[in-house]
Design an enzyme around this catalytic site. Structure first.
Site, PDB file in Angstrom:
ATOM      1  N   HIS A 171       0.806  -1.224   0.000  1.00  0.00           N
ATOM      2  CA  HIS A 171       0.000   0.000   0.000  1.00  0.00           C
ATOM      3  C   HIS A 171       0.839   1.273   0.000  1.00  0.00           C
ATOM      4  O   HIS A 171       0.487   2.260   0.671  1.00  0.00           O
ATOM      5  CB  HIS A 171      -0.962  -0.003   1.200  1.00  0.00           C
ATOM      6  CG  HIS A 171      -1.703  -1.290   1.342  1.00  0.00           C
ATOM      7  ND1 HIS A 171      -1.463  -2.178   2.369  1.00  0.00           N
ATOM      8  CD2 HIS A 171      -2.639  -1.877   0.556  1.00  0.00           C
ATOM      9  CE1 HIS A 171      -2.237  -3.242   2.226  1.00  0.00           C
ATOM     10  NE2 HIS A 171      -2.959  -3.085   1.130  1.00  0.00           N
ATOM     11  N   CYS A 172       1.941   1.247  -0.729  1.00  0.00           N
ATOM     12  CA  CYS A 172       2.827   2.417  -0.844  1.00  0.00           C
ATOM     13  C   CYS A 172       3.379   2.853   0.518  1.00  0.00           C
ATOM     14  O   CYS A 172       3.759   4.011   0.687  1.00  0.00           O
ATOM     15  CB  CYS A 172       2.112   3.597  -1.504  1.00  0.00           C
ATOM     16  SG  CYS A 172       1.367   3.217  -3.098  1.00  0.00           S
ATOM     17  N   ALA A 173       3.390   1.956   1.490  1.00  0.00           N
ATOM     18  CA  ALA A 173       3.810   2.323   2.847  1.00  0.00           C
ATOM     19  C   ALA A 173       4.604   1.188   3.494  1.00  0.00           C
ATOM     20  O   ALA A 173       4.166   0.602   4.490  1.00  0.00           O
ATOM     21  CB  ALA A 173       2.594   2.677   3.692  1.00  0.00           C
TER      22      ALA A 173
END
Length: 214
Positions: A171-173
């Site tokens: 999730h881009c994290a």
């Protein structure tokens, strides 16, 4: 130390006051809680922090064409090239709709749907839920894993067999997942919204039960 906050998941859902929070900048995307189109977002700058920050994209602004470097005036300093006018118009329309509908009404509906989904998720075998197990103090965004199962395969089956779209992975994290202990596999994210229905929530839980059983 300047504090910059990423509000991708909270803008439009939680009441945020950048000045009271003492933020140097608040970054948001338009296509999640603000109901806008993809490809549009923004940064709310504290003036003195914006003044100290170097531009990070260069290109013609049309406002200072005689300069060879990006101008220092706001907002031109951070808006190189042609603005995404369709995206801006779409976000404006979404914000008008939110104001008309009422942010609190939207929040209450999404929390109600989230509570129903959370209740169903907690009944599933082998479920590992990140975060609190009640809606108290959390948003209707759920990151789950299932013991011994690949969340990417689960997401693909939910999409192909049931027409249900989820988001697997990091999730881009990646740092957030390291904190949660879900790195490098990530998690399966489910997040009902205003346009979701009770029947769709129940279908999602039933679909997960069926996929996990096979």
């Amino acid at each position: 130390m300047p504090l910059v906050v990423d509000c991708a998941q909270t803008a439009g859902i939680l009441s945020l006051d950048a000045e009271k929070l003492g933020l140097a900048a608040l970054c948001f995307t338009g296509h999640k809680g603000l109901f806008g189109p993809q490809g549009i977002g923004g940064i709310l700058w504290k003036p003195d922090f914006a003044e100290k920050t170097e531009w990070f994209v260069e290109g013609g602004t049309g406002s200072f064409s005689h300069l060879e470097l990006q101008p220092d005036t706001m907002p031109d300093k951070f808006e190189a090239g042609t603005p995404n006018l369709p995206g801006i118009a779409g976000l404006l329309a979404a914000l008008d709709w939110m104001e008309e509908t009422g942010i609190e009404n939207i929040r209450r509906r999404e929390e109600s749907l989230g509570a129903l989904l959370l209740e169903g998720l907690l009944t599933l075998p082998g479920v590992q839920l990140s975060g609190r197990k009640t809606m108290d103090g959390r948003l209707p965004v759920f990151a789950v894993n299932f013991e011994g199962r690949d969340n990417g395969i689960l997401a693909a089956r939910l999409s192909d067999e049931w027409g249900i779209e989820t988001r697997p992975g990091l999730h881009c994290a990646p740092l957030a997942h390291k904190t949660l202990g879900t790195f490098p596999g990530g998690a399966l994210r489910l997040s009902p919204g205003w346009f979701s229905t009770v029947d769709e929530i129940r279908k999602t839980v039933d679909a997960l039960k069926a996929v996990l059983a096979s």
